[in-house]
Design a protein around this motif. Structure first.
Motif, PDB file in Angstrom:
ATOM      1  N   VAL A 235      35.412 -37.832 -41.265  1.00 30.27           N
ATOM      2  CA  VAL A 235      35.534 -36.820 -41.363  1.00 30.27           C
ATOM      3  C   VAL A 235      35.141 -35.681 -40.345  1.00 30.27           C
ATOM      4  CG1 VAL A 235      35.483 -36.026 -43.587  1.00 30.27           C
ATOM      5  CG2 VAL A 235      37.657 -35.030 -42.320  1.00 30.27           C
ATOM      6  N   LEU A 236      35.562 -34.028 -39.990  1.00 27.35           N
ATOM      7  CA  LEU A 236      34.217 -33.185 -40.058  1.00 27.35           C
ATOM      8  C   LEU A 236      34.839 -32.471 -41.448  1.00 27.35           C
ATOM      9  CD1 LEU A 236      35.433 -32.540 -36.356  1.00 27.35           C
ATOM     10  CD2 LEU A 236      33.607 -33.454 -37.481  1.00 27.35           C
ATOM     11  N   PRO A 237      33.925 -32.492 -41.850  1.00 29.27           N
ATOM     12  CA  PRO A 237      34.515 -31.344 -43.101  1.00 29.27           C
ATOM     13  C   PRO A 237      34.587 -30.290 -43.204  1.00 29.27           C
ATOM     14  CG  PRO A 237      31.697 -31.729 -42.621  1.00 29.27           C
ATOM     15  CD  PRO A 237      32.525 -32.356 -42.184  1.00 29.27           C
ATOM     16  N   ASN A 238      35.900 -29.736 -44.212  1.00 28.50           N
ATOM     17  CA  ASN A 238      36.489 -28.231 -42.956  1.00 28.50           C
ATOM     18  C   ASN A 238      36.796 -28.187 -44.305  1.00 28.50           C
ATOM     19  OD1 ASN A 238      37.218 -26.000 -41.669  1.00 28.50           O
ATOM     20  ND2 ASN A 238      38.466 -27.401 -40.910  1.00 28.50           N
ATOM     21  N   HIS A 239      36.449 -26.075 -44.844  1.00 25.35           N
ATOM     22  CA  HIS A 239      37.235 -25.852 -45.589  1.00 25.35           C
ATOM     23  C   HIS A 239      38.063 -25.105 -44.520  1.00 25.35           C
ATOM     24  CE1 HIS A 239      33.879 -24.007 -46.874  1.00 25.35           C
ATOM     25  NE2 HIS A 239      34.800 -23.016 -46.152  1.00 25.35           N
ATOM     26  N   PHE A 240      39.197 -24.224 -45.488  1.00 25.30           N
ATOM     27  CA  PHE A 240      40.637 -23.153 -44.023  1.00 25.30           C
ATOM     28  C   PHE A 240      41.046 -22.593 -45.556  1.00 25.30           C
ATOM     29  CE2 PHE A 240      44.225 -25.857 -43.811  1.00 25.30           C
ATOM     30  CZ  PHE A 240      43.738 -27.277 -43.801  1.00 25.30           C
ATOM     31  N   ILE A 241      41.811 -21.352 -44.759  1.00 27.61           N
ATOM     32  CA  ILE A 241      43.160 -20.606 -45.791  1.00 27.61           C
ATOM     33  C   ILE A 241      44.173 -21.877 -44.711  1.00 27.61           C
ATOM     34  CG2 ILE A 241      44.384 -18.648 -45.505  1.00 27.61           C
ATOM     35  CD1 ILE A 241      41.513 -16.927 -45.381  1.00 27.61           C
ATOM     36  N   ALA A 242      44.586 -21.845 -46.140  1.00 23.83           N
ATOM     37  CA  ALA A 242      46.050 -22.819 -45.232  1.00 23.83           C
ATOM     38  C   ALA A 242      47.577 -21.988 -45.489  1.00 23.83           C
ATOM     39  CB  ALA A 242      46.309 -24.176 -46.502  1.00 23.83           C
ATOM     40  N   SER A 642      43.867 -26.878 -38.145  1.00 20.80           N
ATOM     41  CA  SER A 642      42.241 -27.324 -39.722  1.00 20.80           C
ATOM     42  C   SER A 642      41.987 -28.077 -40.299  1.00 20.80           C
ATOM     43  CB  SER A 642      42.120 -25.794 -40.139  1.00 20.80           C
ATOM     44  OG  SER A 642      42.673 -24.870 -39.617  1.00 20.80           O
ATOM     45  N   ASP A 643      43.390 -29.116 -40.287  1.00 24.36           N
ATOM     46  CA  ASP A 643      43.007 -30.466 -40.440  1.00 24.36           C
ATOM     47  C   ASP A 643      41.900 -31.496 -39.396  1.00 24.36           C
ATOM     48  OD1 ASP A 643      42.980 -33.343 -41.708  1.00 24.36           O
ATOM     49  OD2 ASP A 643      45.085 -32.973 -42.153  1.00 24.36           O
ATOM     50  N   LEU A 644      41.132 -31.484 -39.726  1.00 22.94           N
ATOM     51  CA  LEU A 644      39.736 -32.202 -38.785  1.00 22.94           C
ATOM     52  C   LEU A 644      39.472 -33.918 -39.690  1.00 22.94           C
ATOM     53  CD1 LEU A 644      37.037 -29.528 -38.116  1.00 22.94           C
ATOM     54  CD2 LEU A 644      39.961 -29.481 -37.373  1.00 22.94           C
ATOM     55  N   THR A 645      40.730 -34.618 -40.105  1.00 21.28           N
ATOM     56  CA  THR A 645      40.750 -35.476 -40.187  1.00 21.28           C
ATOM     57  C   THR A 645      40.234 -36.515 -39.452  1.00 21.28           C
ATOM     58  OG1 THR A 645      41.795 -35.358 -42.090  1.00 21.28           O
ATOM     59  CG2 THR A 645      41.446 -37.702 -41.123  1.00 21.28           C
TER      60      THR A 645
END
Lengths: 696, 287
Positions: A235-242, A642-645
């Motif tokens: 996974v490309l680790p990513n946090h984001f404003i959902a 933004s879901d980089l799974t």
């Protein structure tokens, strides 16, 4: 090394011919007695080393010629580590599909997009000289590429021009377009090189893999070469404003704004100490920290205060990660501004609750209200300078004098709001005469619908027909609506029927059909006529729960504040409809980077703007290229993008088949054709041999 | 045609007939019966040659001068080493050398000159001293006729020998290919000139030696010793010709410097023409 025609390598045995001639075809020298043998000996000594070298060179050159030609005909290709494209034999038309979706903006030391670009360049360089190629930048919109050709420059220029997109792309759609492009090439071999991060959102596994129609109306699967620019990462680790919700918070004070946002962590590792910052009008007004579990979600609400009212731009930002683009979200919020209301009390009373405006003043002065009422009696109020007021309320006021009407009319036409309510002091005829067309409709007479005790000439009236879609009544739903509809009106003023010419509109009527709220535009302002009283004299509306919000809303509506609260928000790639002030003459919209966005005027005078190319704050401009104040709007990314799974190996294998070639940089080979060099070498050897033979 | 004639005598006679009368005037002024001219007396002139009749007429002393053709002594030196036996043309080099020497002997004896012979071999030199008798000519021709090429060339030793035997003022004609490994051999021969001898070198060469017309791989065998070499003739041809030209140039230059008459004789060219060239040069020098 690989060979296109390996059986031709048998011809390389011709390279043994010089050796065979040397070994088996040695002619016996003829003996010859010779007098000048001393000169022969001297010449032989002088030339021996040179002749030996010459013979060796000739042998080498002849062997090289006889070896190089059959090897060249076998079309050899070198495999160099790190750049191979294909294991195909023979030329193959190739489409290099480069993913330029949002995920490619992920930075892992180097931007995945730049990595993809260099991977694509490497793939093109690794193709055989006879492989036609074209490049298909795979974005949200897919433009069919040119047919594969041998001109590498065009392909490289396409790569150079390519920029990453702001949303996830559909690789399946791009494969279809690539397959169509391959059908245009007469070359028998078909190949698609995919350069992507292969996120789950970019490829719908339920769609069929690409096929290419070949002569004979058959469909074949092209050779698939996968170049995974994020190889090795699950996974490309990513946090984001959902999610983000910004709204005025009047309960916290005027110009207060409540910012609620949800942050997601798409990673198999926890994300701690993420700082969230809220900005308003360019100033940081709030900060907080979040800790997120792997795959977790956190929600935060911050109440912040703006220093200015009206439309205010702001943003919520998180500590940046690999994909910084989704760690910030812009917004525009209508911060309620303070409204000044002049309340002209036509029936003051020393007993507070009997005062005509007792309930109104209480409603307008409530803590959450943006209104600041100033109460005056009729004499003082009608003489009060109206500059500095947003709304004037005439509550049960006797008919104003003509000069007072003139001032009121000027006030309304400048944009002010006028609220007129009835009562015992209002005499229909003088009112109608003096107010003239300032009144939405002429007053006729007072109608009694029932007594306070419930007896009398009938039951009290209720509101019957209400325009719920109108901004004035739009917030009333559920229990709020029940409260409004439960109000009873014992008396109310009847008004004349409306005409198209007077511009009046009945927003609500009693259950007998008589207008209750009538409005009309006069100049830039509005006039609202309430045909009953603001106190309890003609009904119990003043003590109903719907009274306070309706009065506040009516005052705000008359002041134009409700219009300002229409905030537009869009998503990247979509279109939005703006409804700017007609007098603003908006003609152009620019994206955050300054690019002009297509604008189309719709029949209802709305402006259709889009497709919106990027996230951020968009600004509008008039015909003179001047910024139109208060008309900016925010455009956000789709949180789903933004879901980089990533798709795992087995999923890719199931979709593309086991025969798909994995070709990431550094792990595979690159084909370098060398047969042309062999031909050149043979030609040069032939030329050199001729020169040597000519030279004694 | 010469090749068909067996023996030096016949070949020499045939060549001699081809040469114009073959006569040459002696460069020496000496005892002669034929008056030539008067010369005013100068101290040192022999008194017996005073023309008293002229003194009576002119009251001046004149000396009588005479031409004579007979008091020349010549030694013919023939190289009979193994290399002289080579032939690619009808005549070998030795046959050409002996024919030329025989012809010259004829011509000299016919003019009452004395002719001697010296044959050079590795074993040494065999000599016949110069004599003018007609019977001596047959002896010389017989010696030439019996020559067989054999052994190595030792011009150095031959030159030493000639230096001892040949007296001053003789004509020495050398017939050889001058293939001597020692560079100083030619210098020793040319040294005979320093003793006031009239030296003439006939450099007898085969056309194959001059042109090296071989193409194939060839095993060259020495005619004088056991040397042999296998070469691709075509590959060394250029180098061989360079070497050979340099050898000829060196020889010619040395002869010119020593004022020695030098004639290159190809074995395939007419020998009367060779002798006419030689005699013509001598007549020009005498004049």
């Amino acid at each position: 090394m690989t060979f296109g025609q390996p059986w031709l390598l048998l011809g390389a045995m011709a390279g043994l011919i010089p050796l065979a001639v040397h070994l088996f075809d040695r002619r016996k020298p003829r003996p010859h007695p010779f007098a000048a043998i001393a000169f022969v000996l001297r010449s032989q000594r002088r030339t021996a080393s040179r002749l030996k070298l010459k013979r060796l060179l000739l042998y080498t050159l002849r062997t090289l010629i006889l070896l190089a030609i059959p090897v060249a005909l076998a079309r050899p290709e070198l495999r160099r580590p790190g750049a191979a494209v294909s294991r195909a034999v023979g030329p193959a038309a190739t489409v290099v599909v480069v993913d330029r979706g949002l995920a490619m903006r992920f930075v892992d030391g180097e931007s995945l997009f730049e990595k993809a670009r260099s991977e694509a360049r490497s793939a093109i360089a690794g193709l055989g000289a006879e492989d036609p190629v074209t490049v298909l930048p795979c974005g949200p919109e897919v433009t069919p590429p040119t047919a594969p050709g041998l001109d590498r420059r065009e392909a490289r220029e396409t790569l150079d021009r390519m920029v990453p997109a702001w949303s996830t792309v559909d690789l399946g759609r791009c494969f279809e377009v690539a397959a169509r492009a391959l059908e245009e090439s007469p070359t028998a071999g078909k190949r698609i090189v995919v350069v992507s991060a292969f996120t789950a959102g970019s490829l719908r596994l339920e769609t069929p893999p690409p096929t290419v129609r070949v002569p004979g109306d058959k469909r074949v699967r092209p050779e698939m070469v996968l170049r995974d620019v994020a190889r090795g990462r699950k996974v490309l680790p990513n946090h984001f404003i959902a999610d983000l919700k910004v709204e005025p918070a009047p309960q916290a004070g005027s110009r207060s704004v409540q910012v609620s946002f949800t942050v997601r962590n798409i990673s198999d590792a926890p994300a701690g100490e993420i700082q969230a910052t809220v900005e308003l009008a360019g100033r940081v007004v709030g900060k907080t920290f979040l800790a997120l579990a792997p795959g977790g979600t956190a929600q935060k609400t911050l109440t912040v205060r703006s220093e200015v009212g009206g439309p205010v731009a702001g943003a919520v930002s998180l500590s940046p990660d690999g994909l910084a683009e989704d760690d910030r979200r812009d917004f525009v919020v209508q911060v309620p501004r303070e409204l000044r209301a002049l309340v002209v009390d036509g029936s003051p009373s020393p007993v507070r609750y009997r005062d005509e405006v007792f309930f109104l003043e209480a409603a307008l002065s409530a803590p959450s209200s943006p209104l600041r009422p100033v109460v005056k009696d009729a004499t003082a109020g009608l003489r009060e300078p109206l500059d500095g007021y947003d709304v004037v309320v005439l509550a049960n006021v006797p008919a104003p004098l003509p000069e007072e009407v003139t001032r009121l009319k000027a006030f309304v036409e400048r944009g002010g709001g006028l609220f007129i309510s009835m009562g015992d002091k209002v005499e229909p005829e003088p009112w109608t005469q003096r107010m003239g067309d300032l009144l939405p409709r002429p007053l006729r007479l007072v109608k009694a619908a029932g007594s306070e005790a419930g007896a009398g000439d009938g039951r009290p009236a209720k509101l019957g027909d209400v325009h719920w879609s109108d901004p004035l009544f739009a917030p009333f739903s559920g229990r709020g609506r029940e409260g409004l509809m439960g109000a009873r009106f014992r008396r109310y003023m009847l008004v004349e029927g409306g005409t198209r010419a007077d511009g009046s509109e009945v927003l609500a009527a009693y259950d007998d059909g008589a207008p209750a709220f009538v409005t009309a535009r006069r100049g830039r302002g509005r006039v609202l006529l309430f045909t009953s009283t603001l106190d309890r004299d003609w009904g119990d509306f003043a003590i109903r729960t719907s009274y306070l919000p309706l009065m506040q809303r009516a005052a705000a509506w008359l002041a134009g504040a409700l219009d300002e609260r229409e905030v537009v928000e869009g998503r990247v790639g979509q279109t939005v409809t703006l409804r700017p002030d007609p007098q603003a003459h908006v003609t152009a919209v620019k994206s955050p980077s300054g690019a002009a966005v297509p604008v189309q005027t719709e029949p209802d005078h709305g402006l259709k703007v889009g497709p919106l190319p990027e996230p951020g704050l968009y600004r509008t401009f008039d015909a003179g290229a001047q910024l139109v104040p208060g008309s900016q709007f925010a455009v956000t990314l789709d949180p789903a993008d933004s879901d980089l799974t990533r798709l795992d190996e087995s999923q890719l294998q199931a979709y593309f088949g086991e025969e798909a070639i994995r070709g990431p940089s550094g792990t595979s080979d690159r084909r370098v054709p060398i047969w042309t060099w062999l031909v050149v070498t043979a030609a040069m050897a032939f030329f050199a041999e001729g020169l040597l033979l000519r030279k004694p | 045609m010469l090749a068909k004639l067996a023996g030096v005598k016949l070949r020499a006679r045939a060549v001699m007939e081809g040469v114009l009368s073959g006569l040459h005037k002696s460069p020496h002024q000496g005892q002669s019966v034929e008056f030539s001219e008067h010369k005013e007396y100068a101290p040192g002139d022999e008194l017996r040659h005073l023309d008293w009749k002229a003194f009576g007429k002119f009251d001046r002393y004149y000396v009588k001068r005479y031409e004579h053709e007979t008091n020349l002594k010549a030694t013919l030196v023939v190289d009979a080493s193994g290399s002289m036996g080579y032939r690619s043309a009808p005549l070998s080099k030795l046959e050409v050398a002996t024919t030329l020497a025989g012809t010259l002997a004829y011509l000299l004896v016919r003019q009452q000159d004395a002719v001697g012979l010296s044959v050079v071999t590795r074993a040494g030199a065999a000599d016949l001293p110069p004599r003018a008798a007609a019977g001596h000519l047959h002896t010389v021709l017989g010696a030439l006729d019996g020559l067989q090429p054999a052994g190595g060339t030792d011009l150095f030793a031959a030159a030493e020998h000639l230096a001892e035997k040949v007296r001053r003022g003789q004509l020495v004609a050398v017939f050889s290919d001058f293939f001597d490994d020692r560079d100083e051999a030619l210098g020793r021969i040319l040294a005979l000139r320093a003793r006031r001898n009239d030296l003439a070198l006939f450099h007898v060469l085969d056309p194959a030696e001059l042109e090296f017309p071989f193409d194939d791989p060839t095993l060259f065998l020495s005619l004088e010793d056991e040397r042999r070499i296998e070469v691709n003739a075509r590959e060394i041809r250029e180098s061989y010709l360079e070497e050979f030209r340099a050898f000829l140039d060196r020889t010619r230059a040395a002869c010119t410097e020593a004022d020695v008459d030098y004639t290159v004789v190809r074995t395939d060219e007419p020998l009367d023409a060779v002798l006419l060239r030689f005699l013509g040069r001598r007549q020009r020098r005498a004049a």
